[in-house]
Enzyme design. Structure first.
Site, short mmCIF file in Angstrom:
data_model
loop_
_atom_site.label_atom_id
_atom_site.label_comp_id
_atom_site.label_asym_id
_atom_site.label_seq_id
_atom_site.Cartn_x
_atom_site.Cartn_y
_atom_site.Cartn_z
NE ARG A 51 -31.88 29.39 90.89
CZ ARG A 51 -32.02 30.08 90.00
NH1 ARG A 51 -31.03 30.80 89.54
NH2 ARG A 51 -33.29 30.79 89.79
CG ASP A 91 -26.02 39.56 83.93
OD1 ASP A 91 -26.83 40.01 84.86
OD2 ASP A 91 -26.67 38.78 83.08
CE1 TYR A 132 -36.61 38.66 87.40
CE2 TYR A 132 -36.76 40.40 86.25
CZ TYR A 132 -36.47 39.16 86.62
OH TYR A 132 -36.03 38.69 85.43
CE LYS A 133 -32.51 36.60 88.88
NZ LYS A 133 -33.17 37.34 87.74
CG PHE A 192 -29.44 33.79 82.26
CD1 PHE A 192 -29.87 32.92 82.99
CD2 PHE A 192 -30.27 34.86 81.80
CE1 PHE A 192 -31.42 32.95 83.08
CE2 PHE A 192 -31.62 34.58 81.63
CZ PHE A 192 -32.17 33.58 82.40
#
Length: 400
Positions: A359, A189, A214-215, A123
């Site tokens: 995705r 991560d 927040y996921k 990422f």
């Protein structure tokens, strides 16, 4: 497939948790791996904090409502979801800021080394934060060459447990051991792992970790992140953002920085109380469901989707074995952006990752098997009709 889906929903032991989320009518939400939906309890929790603790309590609420203890309290609630002790996790700042702090912490634990090893295609913020560290050498290795790239020059191995594009999952225990064998520190991560897949940081012997609020934890857009430091490092690590809340006695107002004990020294500025309260509400809900049930349903949902689309010409780039991927499926398509936009127009919200990845996330806390069957039907119709070719689906928005 719809009848089969409804049969499975009828026997789903955690199906009732769907009612605990505020989901828009007519929407199939397959993007919880990017932003989780709103838990119904969060609205009331924020109302209490705003009207009561802030509105009535004012500054007294730092003590009376224990605002001062929120980072440690929320971190302790996250700890069981990622296989750690409560005092090893703290909720604070963002993933990016916590990466910067923990890269610095790793270098403080390995002061004679300057190489940070990661993978190309990690990422971007993970790579950018490495590149922003003064005096650090970034080294990248492909997944199948990662262990071979570990040598005694490596200070830190920094990897994302579940890849954000493909969903492919690293073997955390094996890579952590390989890094330790050459004297390197390991930073994981967990942004696409926490609350979605089995994570056992202490079982793997991990040193450091960051994760997203927040996921899958449903803490709201831009929710505080969390950070982990293994207890064995608590007495020796330092971090570069030496703000006043990371001081041993912040309200002594000393001119000289003295680090707080343990993971608390990762704090920097004043905690965002409203955002922290929303995160705590989301974490409590996920913890109530429990990781075993969440993981089992996540895998069942994604496997059912693959059954539903078995006859479609789709290029799956996620691992076929659900035990080796996160709570998502990714497909390569030359026009993946337009395809995702056509689905969104039908109320099936997934997302796109540049340059060619569609995705779809399978957050198990609120998705039904009926949602999965219907999403597959919509995808088949979009592909068959070619409606993704409409001009309105070709224009890129600022956020993709």
């Amino acid at each position: 497939m719809l009848d089969r889906a409804r049969e499975r929903d009828a026997t789903d032991a955690i199906a009732h948790f769907r009612d605990r989320f505020d989901l828009p009518e007519g929407v199939i939400y397959l993007d919880g791996n990017s932003l989780g939906p709103l838990p119904r309890a969060t609205r009331e929790r924020l109302r209490t904090v705003i009207d009561g603790e802030w509105g009535e309590g004012l500054i007294r609420s730092w003590n009376d409502a224990d605002w001062i203890g929120m980072p440690q309290r929320v971190g302790a609630r996250i700890a069981p979801l990622i296989g750690t002790q409560p005092h090893e996790v703290i909720a604070c700042d963002s993933v990016s800021i916590n990466l910067a702090k923990l890269i610095g912490a790793a270098l403080s634990l390995n002061p004679d080394r300057k190489v940070v090893l990661s993978e190309p295609g990690n990422f971007p913020t993970d790579l950018y934060m490495i590149q922003g560290q003064p005096g650090v050498e970034q080294r990248l290795a492909q997944r199948d060459k990662m262990i071979e790239a570990l040598d005694e020059s490596v200070a830190l191995l920094l990897l994302t447990h579940v890849h954000y594009k493909t969903g492919e999952m690293f073997d955390m225990a094996a890579l952590t051991k390989a890094a330790h064998d050459v004297g390197a520190i390991v930073l994981w991560d967990l942004s696409h792992s926490g609350g979605a897949v089995p994570v056992d940081l202490n079982g793997a012997g991990a040193d450091l970790a960051v994760g997203c609020g927040y996921k899958y934890l449903n803490g709201g857009p831009g929710a505080p992140a969390y950070a982990f430091v293994a207890e064995r490092h608590h007495g020796t690590f330092t971090q570069p953002l030496t703000g006043w809340f990371g001081h041993a006695k912040p309200f002594a107002f000393s001119d000289q920085y003295e680090p707080a004990p343990g993971v608390t020294r990762l704090l920097a500025g004043t905690p965002p109380v409203l955002a922290m309260a929303a995160l705590e509400s989301g974490v409590e809900l996920i913890a109530e469901i429990g990781m075993d049930a969440l993981v089992a349903k996540s895998r069942a949902l994604s496997e059912f989707f693959l059954e539903c689309v078995a006859d479609l010409d789709l290029d799956l780039v996620s691992p076929r074995d659900p035990a080796h991927r996160g709570s998502q499926l990714s497909f390569r398509h030359d026009n993946a952006y337009a395809l995702s936009q056509a689905l969104i127009a039908r109320g099936v919200i997934g997302d796109f990752r540049d340059p060619d990845i569609l995705r779809l996330g399978f957050a198990p806390a609120y998705l039904r098997f009926e949602d999965i069957a219907e999403a597959a039907r919509h995808l088949a119709e979009v592909l068959e009709t070619g409606e993704w070719q409409e001009p309105r689906f070709q224009e890129r928005a600022a956020v993709t």
